[in-house]
Design an enzyme around this catalytic site. Structure first.
Site, PDB file in Angstrom:
ATOM      1  CB  CYS A  68      -1.027  -0.129   1.193  1.00 46.93           C
ATOM      2  SG  CYS A  68      -2.089  -1.124   0.977  1.00 46.93           S
TER       3      CYS A  68
HETATM    4  N1  NAD Z   1      -2.734  -6.442   1.625  1.00 49.46           N
HETATM    5  C1  NAD Z   1      -3.119  -5.343   2.246  1.00 49.46           C
HETATM    6  O1  NAD Z   1      -2.670  -4.998   3.204  1.00 49.46           O
HETATM    7  C2  NAD Z   1      -4.159  -4.326   1.648  1.00 49.46           C
HETATM    8  C3  NAD Z   1      -4.575  -3.258   2.416  1.00 49.46           C
HETATM    9  C4  NAD Z   1      -5.576  -2.613   1.890  1.00 49.46           C
HETATM   10  C5  NAD Z   1      -5.953  -2.413   0.492  1.00 49.46           C
HETATM   11  N2  NAD Z   1      -5.304  -3.181  -0.138  1.00 49.46           N
HETATM   12  C6  NAD Z   1      -5.524  -3.239  -1.613  1.00 49.46           C
HETATM   13  O2  NAD Z   1      -6.223  -4.431  -1.947  1.00 49.46           O
HETATM   14  C7  NAD Z   1      -6.011  -4.878  -3.193  1.00 49.46           C
HETATM   15  C8  NAD Z   1      -5.884  -6.614  -3.168  1.00 49.46           C
HETATM   16  O3  NAD Z   1      -4.595  -6.552  -2.385  1.00 49.46           O
HETATM   17  P1  NAD Z   1      -4.193  -8.047  -1.740  1.00 49.46           P
HETATM   18  O4  NAD Z   1      -2.946  -7.633  -0.721  1.00 49.46           O
HETATM   19  O5  NAD Z   1      -5.263  -8.783  -1.269  1.00 49.46           O
HETATM   20  O6  NAD Z   1      -3.595  -8.588  -3.018  1.00 49.46           O
HETATM   21  P2  NAD Z   1      -3.300 -10.316  -3.192  1.00 49.46           P
HETATM   22  O7  NAD Z   1      -2.250 -10.365  -4.210  1.00 49.46           O
HETATM   23  O8  NAD Z   1      -2.797 -10.697  -1.938  1.00 49.46           O
HETATM   24  O9  NAD Z   1      -4.525 -10.986  -3.686  1.00 49.46           O
HETATM   25  C9  NAD Z   1      -5.084 -10.790  -4.688  1.00 49.46           C
HETATM   26  C10 NAD Z   1      -5.615 -11.996  -5.505  1.00 49.46           C
HETATM   27  O10 NAD Z   1      -6.195 -11.720  -6.652  1.00 49.46           O
HETATM   28  C11 NAD Z   1      -6.278 -12.714  -7.430  1.00 49.46           C
HETATM   29  N3  NAD Z   1      -6.480 -12.132  -8.982  1.00 49.46           N
HETATM   30  C12 NAD Z   1      -5.679 -11.379  -9.654  1.00 49.46           C
HETATM   31  N4  NAD Z   1      -6.409 -11.276 -10.767  1.00 49.46           N
HETATM   32  C13 NAD Z   1      -7.580 -11.819 -10.674  1.00 49.46           C
HETATM   33  C14 NAD Z   1      -8.663 -11.878 -11.451  1.00 49.46           C
HETATM   34  N5  NAD Z   1      -8.601 -11.281 -12.623  1.00 49.46           N
HETATM   35  N6  NAD Z   1      -9.651 -12.744 -11.242  1.00 49.46           N
HETATM   36  C15 NAD Z   1      -9.636 -13.264  -9.950  1.00 49.46           C
HETATM   37  N7  NAD Z   1      -8.696 -13.299  -9.105  1.00 49.46           N
HETATM   38  C16 NAD Z   1      -7.680 -12.659  -9.468  1.00 49.46           C
HETATM   39  C17 NAD Z   1      -4.783 -13.265  -7.136  1.00 49.46           C
HETATM   40  O11 NAD Z   1      -4.628 -14.602  -7.603  1.00 49.46           O
HETATM   41  C18 NAD Z   1      -4.619 -12.877  -5.688  1.00 49.46           C
HETATM   42  O12 NAD Z   1      -4.760 -14.144  -5.150  1.00 49.46           O
HETATM   43  C19 NAD Z   1      -4.907  -4.111  -3.831  1.00 49.46           C
HETATM   44  O13 NAD Z   1      -5.801  -3.277  -4.502  1.00 49.46           O
HETATM   45  C20 NAD Z   1      -4.428  -3.503  -2.551  1.00 49.46           C
HETATM   46  O14 NAD Z   1      -3.773  -2.320  -2.933  1.00 49.46           O
HETATM   47  C21 NAD Z   1      -4.344  -4.358   0.262  1.00 49.46           C
END
Ligand code: NAD
Length: 439
Positions: free
Chosen positions: A276
């Protein structure tokens, strides 16, 4: 006859609505479990077959989500997982939690959002509520998702289906503020969209904060993370200035933090990490560049923060120099590779930059992290050494990058010849020791 809005709210309240979470990562899996705990039938869709298989076996792969909880929800049939997007046909409520990284050029990479939206557009139908959770620049939900979802379907947003943005604020590893009790901001394309999305989320999360538009909700997340990034940049520069002045920055921060108002504690470190803070503000500055505006605070903080790994490596070099050792050929042990304490997330970790820079200078680098057994990234392929204390005894210099609670710091101090502590992990012990160099 009741409207699509009323029918959908009714189905949500009765828990008859089928929930689909697209993207079952750090954000999607905790959210899916919350919806399942609230009584919904939830299906997680992910492209990653390993994650889907693990979930189908009832296993968790996210530290914050207990394995027993996933096992129980999967056994009861409340939580399912698949790689098959046709489940969207039966969905009433969809959360999109896919990644939003940067391209190599530093521009936003919306390809994951675009792919997920195209899949959704194939199966969209009347009576559906869709919430985008992925962090992104203001305008994404209205400018990118909305046209894709309406172009072929001919459906009207706010009447036939409902579209909103709700930023995920989870802080992995944190136990007091979780996805459940951290207030959830929601802004819809129309007032009806906000109402339907809020009606759904309030059944599973503690507090909902509605805002007037998707843009406000998108910008809220960027304000929060830009605030953190800029304050970290400020305190990193404070550390550099204190070093020049011969002042202990940690003592100054502790003293300033005794002020009961008007000051918030931020601490310096080896650089930004995680998905982030290093990335989200750049989504904002990119968007502003398209409007001929330069986000100056973001640029400046970014410059200071990205310079920190080099600053740390210079500290290591100077510390070794004081012991008449060149960095070339010296054995440096990097302690902690995750981007923050007590998590297994390596994304954007400054440890990667520090290791890369040390190797460029000819140091022999090993690392230890209790949560990251192996680093495979670009030209790096390293295994965590089995025993941190033993490795510390053998190293010319130990550099603490991540202050995991699992480390025995008094023992580490006893064992190492030289420690560069970038996190003040050793506290007063480190301050008093001549073998410790602090940031
Ligand atoms: N990790 C954090 O702490 C956090 C906190 C707040 C916001 N975010 C935001 O949330 C969002 C997700 O982050 P995350 O950390 O969960 O990512 P992540 O990589 O852990 O998970 C994302 C998942 O989406 C899947 N994916 C990708 N493309 C896809 C598609 N077209 N269809 C279905 N699945 C698909 C991936 O395989 C993965 O498992 C990002 O925008 C991130 O900036 C993350």
């Amino acid at each position: 006859m009741s409207s699509a809005r009323e029918t959908l709210i009714e189905r949500l309240q009765q828990r008859q609505a089928n929930v689909v979470v697209v993207g079952m990562g750090y954000v999607g899996l905790p959210l899916a479990t919350l919806f399942a705990e609230a009584g919904f039938n939830v299906i997680g869709v992910d492209l990653n077959a390993h994650k889907v298989e693990a979930l189908c076996r009832g296993e968790s792969y996210i530290m914050d989500v207990p394995g027993e909880q996933v096992a129980r929800l999967v056994a009861s049939g409340k939580l399912k997982a698949t790689t098959d997007f046709t489940v969207l046909k039966q969905a009433d409520a969809v959360s999109i939690c896919v990644p939003t990284p940067l391209r190599k050029t530093g521009d936003p990479d919306l390809s994951f959002i675009l792919d997920a939206t195209r899949e959704l557009a194939e199966h969209i139908h009347a009576g559906l509520v869709i919430v985008l959770e992925s962090t992104t620049y203001p305008g994404t939900t209205r400018e990118i998702l909305l046209p894709t979802l309406t172009e072929q379907s001919g459906l009207t947003v706010g009447e036939d289906f409902f579209l909103a943005f709700s930023p995920e604020r989870v802080d992995p590893g944190r136990e007091d503020w979780t996805t459940y009790n951290t207030p959830k901001v929601i802004g819809g394309i129309t007032a009806a969209c906000t109402e339907v999305a809020a009606s759904w989320y309030q059944l599973a999360l503690k507090t909902i904060v509605s805002v007037s538009s998707t843009e406000s909700a998108e910008m809220t997340k960027l304000l929060e993370n830009t605030f953190r990034m800029i304050n970290i940049g400020l305190v990193n520069e404070m550390a550099i200035m204190c070093d020049r002045l011969g002042i202990d920055v940690w003592e100054v921060i502790d003293a300033a933090a005794t002020k009961p108002f008007g000051f918030m504690r931020f601490t310096p470190g080896p650089g930004l990490g995680g998905h982030c803070i290093p990335i989200d503000p750049l989504y904002l500055s990119w968007k502003l560049r398209t409007l001929n505006y330069t986000a100056r605070f973001i640029d400046l903080a970014s410059e200071i923060n990205t310079g920190m790994p080099r600053y740390v490596v210079n500290k290591i070099q100077d510390a070794l120099n004081d012991q008449t050792k060149p960095i070339k050929g010296s054995h440096v042990l990097v302690l902690g590779a995750a981007y923050k304490p007590d998590v297994d997330d390596l994304r954007e970790s400054p440890a990667l930059d520090v290791i890369g820079l040390l190797r460029q200078k000819g140091a022999e680098v090993s690392y230890h992290d209790p949560y990251i057994p192996r680093i495979q990234q670009d030209d790096l392929d390293l295994h965590s050494v089995p025993d941190a204390i033993r490795a510390a005894q053998e190293a010319d210099c130990v550099v603490i990058i991540t202050n995991h609670r699992a480390y025995d710091y008094p023992k580490l101090l006893e064992s190492a010849r030289l420690i560069v502590d970038t996190r003040n992990a050793l506290g007063q012990m480190g301050r008093k020791s001549t073998r410790v160099v602090r940031l």
